[in-house]
Design an enzyme around this catalytic site. Structure first.
Site, short mmCIF file in Angstrom:
data_model
loop_
_atom_site.label_atom_id
_atom_site.label_comp_id
_atom_site.label_asym_id
_atom_site.label_seq_id
_atom_site.Cartn_x
_atom_site.Cartn_y
_atom_site.Cartn_z
N GLU A 24 -6.70 -1.80 0.67
CA GLU A 24 -7.10 -3.23 0.94
C GLU A 24 -5.88 -4.18 0.32
O GLU A 24 -6.33 -4.52 -0.77
CB GLU A 24 -8.40 -3.53 0.41
CG GLU A 24 -8.92 -4.86 0.87
CD GLU A 24 -10.24 -5.35 0.36
OE1 GLU A 24 -10.93 -4.50 -0.33
OE2 GLU A 24 -10.96 -6.40 0.88
N LYS A 45 -7.73 -1.43 4.99
CA LYS A 45 -8.66 -2.57 5.07
C LYS A 45 -7.80 -3.79 4.92
O LYS A 45 -7.85 -4.57 3.81
CB LYS A 45 -9.63 -2.34 4.20
CG LYS A 45 -10.86 -3.54 4.14
CD LYS A 45 -12.00 -3.19 3.27
CE LYS A 45 -12.88 -4.17 2.98
NZ LYS A 45 -14.37 -3.86 2.32
#
Ligand code: 13P
Length: 344
Positions: free
Chosen positions: A179, A221
């Site tokens: 992420e 992500k």
């Protein structure tokens, strides 16, 4: 023989199942405090446990929820009936995951920028988390847009940490959610967000290659490409969808099985509409889904408000948003569906 790679393949497939997405319920104790405060809920361990039990026992949540990212405290908590909360999820076919980073610290000589920490001892923690039922993990790097930032030093340091984390996860048979979040809080235009996101993702994938991370066994992500919150001109749904897809197509190899967006401070409806618009533009090289925190939980926290009597109402709000985002994952969402609220 089940190798760690076949195990991770199964996990990734389950995380990216059609019509479903991931609930990011991994707020640290400090972050959940902010979320609870808005609804007047005291931030006690019991309230945190009750809140998460409420979400995880929502009837038919598994129809729209493929996995849940837990905070370490939650992974070791039990439901009222004594069942570990991770097992409450896995019994329904929802994959438990775990946030493994230890938050951010200021980066020396890079004013206004932060780096994510938590690599030391991570191999040992991963073994412990896996034994407790976690099958995937999350590490969040934060990239800040501002005057003269982000710097290359910041993007490079964060990208390297993400890659080292991902390699440690895969060595343990745990699917890493990678992420890199470019924040949307500043006054920048959508085109600045595009350029910073593109640069960040290029750097992240270069580091992932250097550290021999298997792209087939990870989930990205990212943020969507959006206008900064304080920008006078706000891009519409279609522009966000088009620019986000262009940015991802330039930077994310098709070997990556799936991309699960963060919501990053978008309104609930915007986060759903953006995902729906992108999937409606398919076919795409990867599964495109959600891994929302705020955009899935905000109405549920407000409705529950820490009161036992509001348990079902809180669940109904969670299910409503999960269902609409599930539709967005298949490209079948329309804003008219926002009115189809049903109680559980
Ligand atoms: P938001 O969807 O609220 O941005 O949270 C997602 C997340 O997991 C951030 O790390």
């Amino acid at each position: 023989m089940t190798t760690i790679f076949t195990e991770m393949e199964q996990t990734a497939r389950a995380m990216l199942a059609r019509g479903k997405g991931i609930l990011a319920a991994d707020e640290s104790t400090g972050t959940i405090e902010k979320r609870f405060k808005g609804a007047g809920i005291p931030n006690t361990e019991e309230n945190r446990r009750d809140y998460r039990e409420m979400l995880f026992t929502t009837p038919s949540m598994a129809n729209y929820t493929s996995g849940v990212i837990l905070y370490e405290e939650t992974l070791f908590q039990k439901a009222r009936n004594g069942t570990p909360l991770a097992e409450v999820l896995s019994r329904q076919g929802v994959v438990p995951g775990i946030k493994v980073d230890k938050g951010t610290i200021s980066q020396p000589f890079c004013p206004g920028e932060v780096i994510t920490v938590g690599l030391d001892g991570l191999d040992e923690r991963l073994a412990k988390y896996k034994a407790a039922g976690a099958r995937f993990a999350k590490w969040r790097a934060v990239i800040t847009i501002g005057n003269g930032i982000p710097t290359h030093a910041n993007i490079a340091a964060n990208a390297q940490a993400l890659a080292r984390y991902a390699a440690l996860c895969q060595a343990a048979g745990i699917v890493p959610i990678v992420e890199p979040e470019v924040l949307m809080d500043a006054d920048n235009t959508i085109d600045t967000c595009f350029a910073v996101t593109e640069n960040t993702l290029r750097c992240v994938f270069a580091e992932l290659a250097t550290h021999r991370v298997s792209l087939e066994h990870m989930v990205l992500k990212p943020n969507m490409v959006v206008s900064g919150k304080k920008c006078a001109v706000q891009a519409g749904i279609d522009e966000v969808a088009t620019k986000t897809l262009l940015c991802l197509k330039r930077t994310v190899p098709s070997a990556v099985p799936g991309i699960a967006f963060l919501s990053g401070g978008q309104s609930d409806e915007d986060a759903t509409a953006h995902l729906g618009a992108m999937n409606a533009k398919g076919p795409l090289p990867w599964v495109l889904t959600f891994s929302y925190g705020r955009a899935l939980q905000a109405p549920a926290i407000k409705a529950w408000a820490g009161k036992e009597a509001n348990w079902k109402l809180g669940q109904s709000h969670y299910l409503h948003r999960a269902k609409l985002n599930g539709a967005a994952q298949t490209g079948t969402y329309s804003s008219a569906m926002e009115k189809q609220f049903a109680t559980v």
